[in-house]
Design a protein around this motif. Structure first.
Motif, PDB file in Angstrom:
ATOM      1  N   LEU A 502       0.845  -1.191   0.000  1.00  0.00           N
ATOM      2  CA  LEU A 502       0.000   0.000   0.000  1.00  0.00           C
ATOM      3  C   LEU A 502       0.879   1.237   0.000  1.00  0.00           C
ATOM      4  N   VAL A 504       0.755   5.766  -0.943  1.00  0.00           N
ATOM      5  CA  VAL A 504      -0.074   6.962  -1.108  1.00  0.00           C
ATOM      6  C   VAL A 504       0.408   7.712  -2.335  1.00  0.00           C
ATOM      7  N   VAL A 521      -5.047   6.282  -1.865  1.00  0.00           N
ATOM      8  CA  VAL A 521      -4.323   5.097  -1.407  1.00  0.00           C
ATOM      9  C   VAL A 521      -4.277   4.084  -2.556  1.00  0.00           C
ATOM     10  N   LEU A 536      -7.010   3.897   3.988  1.00  0.00           N
ATOM     11  CA  LEU A 536      -5.963   2.882   4.040  1.00  0.00           C
ATOM     12  C   LEU A 536      -6.526   1.517   4.450  1.00  0.00           C
TER      13      LEU A 536
END
Length: 601
Positions: A502, A504, A521, A536
């Motif tokens: 993950l 940004v 995200v 998130l």
């Protein structure tokens, strides 16, 4: 599970239930005869496991058929395809691999019709396909018996007559095999694989007639002659088997490459999925050839007549089956992929351990660390070490506790070649496994490995693409087992781990999942943006669900310091609630790491 025929009742077609019965009876027959077939196994290798391998192959076919019946009411085509596909996935050894191709050949014809004429054509196609799969067909083997069965029923006719003619033709040919191969004649036995095929055809005849075949099993054997030397004494030392996802063109090249490496080469399958079997001295090169051709998985490397069992661990499995007690192998963790999508994952060795590799060529940049030089002069070195590149101080500490020498990477600051070289030197070992844990570091890691090899250190580069793959590899690391076996197990564990991250988004951009805006995200699976979200936790759940939809047994979560405090606990609960059989492990990466890394094994 099967329908018993009434007295004097005979089948006119092989319907789905009949195929199911045949599959079950073949499995039972090979189970009854397994030990006797093992006992006469002298060709191509006198390792006493042909009966066991045929039995395990038939078991895989039987399970596949039962699975389709449990799920639905399959027709004949679906049932024969399931039987063939199960055998392909579970094929063991030389004869088991050939049996799987025989079943595949039959399935292609029986899917279109299931009367006697179709069965005759199916047996002919089976014999043809099996011979085509073997690099160098030899008479006096299961191939001869298969051809004889097809020839005996070539005229076609009612189903019962075709099945009986095929069985009798196979039984007659089996008796003759002892005079077709010197090794069989000296041992006073018939071909073991051929006898297994006769058992399978006997089960077919019993299915269509309701009566066991009239022909008795081969007469009791004379006192055993001295057995032939096992491979490893005067033949290739290793048996290598793996499933392979690859296209036809790549498999054609693979056949040529493996044929030059060893013997007893059998490549079966099709439609993008293959089962590869070969006997070689250089097991690492055989696996490497598969990696270059496509995606190998369920890798088994067996050292003939080995006395040493691999150390236990998530990535090893003892050679399968009773009757094979002198054979030991390594198997991929959770039987998934060996290697990664880029296909550069290798086992390594030297002449001292039965492997011989060419090292450091431009065509084999990621290949092997075949160290040379005088080890005695460097007696102060430890035998083996692992060097891992990791993001965040938490992971660095975790890997260090596991015995690895670590190199920290920071966002936008990957380590340079000199740093990797220095880390390998700092490990101060004769053998080093290098885990770059980043796709972008492959070239740098390869160059560093080449430099250290020139100093006499044996280095194996496993091109792990994410930290979670490195963790999986490190988890199965066993410094006490042979270097090549350790590298194969670690590579298999890494390849069995799908990974996600993950991040940004820093600015508006076009991605494979659509347009993202700054602050979105991004859920990246195997390096590609698969999910774009605003939150998130929600994005992480979506990514997990997508990954687990393809299956999994263990989820690894690696969270950074700046990740929301409840994220890991929320995801663990999400997995427990929706995936009861999946375990979850969480690690803390510390500062300067991506918000979340996910691994699924």
């Amino acid at each position: 599970m099967s329908r018993a025929l009434q007295p004097d009742e005979e089948l006119v077609e092989l319907d789905a239930e009949a195929v199911r019965t045949w599959c079950a009876r073949a499995f039972d027959a090979l189970g009854r005869e397994r030990e006797e077939i093992d006992a006469i196994n002298v060709y191509p290798v006198a390792d006493g496991d042909t009966g066991t391998n045929l039995y395990l192959t038939a078991e895989a076919a039987h399970r596949a058929v039962e699975a389709v019946f449990a799920a639905s009411g399959p027709d004949t085509a679906e049932t024969v395809r399931a039987m063939a596909h199960g055998a392909l996935l579970g094929a063991r050894g030389n004869s088991g691999t050939i049996l799987s191709q025989l079943l595949r050949g039959m399935a292609t014809v029986l899917a279109d019709g299931c009367d006697g004429d179709h069965l005759a054509r199916a047996l002919a196609e089976a014999a043809r396909a099996a011979r085509q799969a073997v690099a160098h067909p030899v008479e006096g083997t299961i191939l001869t018996v298969a051809s004889a069965a097809a020839g005996a029923c070539a005229a076609g006719g009612p189903l019962v007559r075709v099945a009986r003619d095929a069985y009798e033709g196979a039984a007659t040919a089996l008796t003759a095999t002892s005079g077709q191969l010197d090794v069989l004649e000296r041992a006073g036995v018939v071909d073991a694989g051929g006898r297994g095929l006769v058992a399978v055809l006997g089960a077919l005849l019993e299915t269509v007639t309701g009566r066991a075949p009239d022909h008795a099993a081969p007469a009791p054997l004379p006192p055993a002659a001295p057995r032939e030397k096992c491979a490893g004494e005067d033949g290739p030392a290793y048996e290598v088997i793996y499933l392979l996802e690859a296209d036809d063109a790549a498999v054609a090249l693979l056949r040529s490459r493996l044929d030059a490496l060893g013997e007893s080469l059998v490549v079966v399958g099709g439609d993008g999925l293959w089962n590869v079997h070969v006997h070689v001295d250089d097991a690492g090169a055989a696996v490497e050839a598969g990696v270059e051709a496509g995606r190998p998985h369920r890798i088994r490397i067996t050292h003939f007549a080995s006395d040493a069992t691999p150390a236990p661990g998530r990535g090893t499995a003892q050679g399968a089956g009773s009757g094979a007690g002198d054979r030991h192998g390594t198997d991929g963790a959770h039987t998934h992929r060996y290697g990664t999508d880029d296909g550069h994952a290798h086992a390594c060795g030297t002449e001292n351990d039965g492997y011989a590799h060419a090292c450091g060529t431009e065509n084999d940049r990621y290949a092997h660390a075949c160290g040379t030089g005088d080890d005695a002069a460097r007696g102060e070195r430890v035998p083996r070490a692992v060097v891992a590149v990791v993001p965040g101080e938490g992971l660095a500490g975790l890997c260090a506790e596991a015995g690895a020498t670590t190199v920290r990477t920071r966002p936008g600051e990957p380590p340079a070649e000199d740093e990797l070289v220095e880390a390998v030197r700092r490990a101060h070992a004769r053998e080093v496994v290098l885990l770059p844990n980043d796709t972008d570091l492959r070239e740098t890691a390869a160059a560093a490995a080449e430099r250290v090899r020139a100093e006499g250190v044996r280095v194996a580069l496993i091109p792990t693409r994410a930290a979670v793959q490195g963790i999986a590899a490190l988890a199965v690391h066993e410094p006490d087992r042979r270097f090549d076996e350790d590298v194969v197990a670690m590579t298999a564990a890494a390849g069995a781990t799908r990974y996600a991250e993950l991040a940004v988004a820093e600015h508006r951009s076009f991605t494979s999942a659509g347009v993202c805006q700054a602050g979105d995200v991004l859920g990246l699976i195997e390096g590609d943006v698969a999910v774009i979200g605003k939150d998130l936790t929600e994005t992480a759940r979506t990514v997990l669900d997508r990954m687990l939809s393809a299956g999994g047994e263990l989820v690894t979560l690696v969270v950074a310091d700046d990740t929301p405090p409840g994220l890991a606990a929320d995801l663990e609960q999400h997995v427990r609630r929706g995936y009861l059989a999946v375990d979850t492990t969480t690690y803390h990466a510390g500062a300067e790491a991506p918000p979340l890394l996910i691994g699924v094994e």
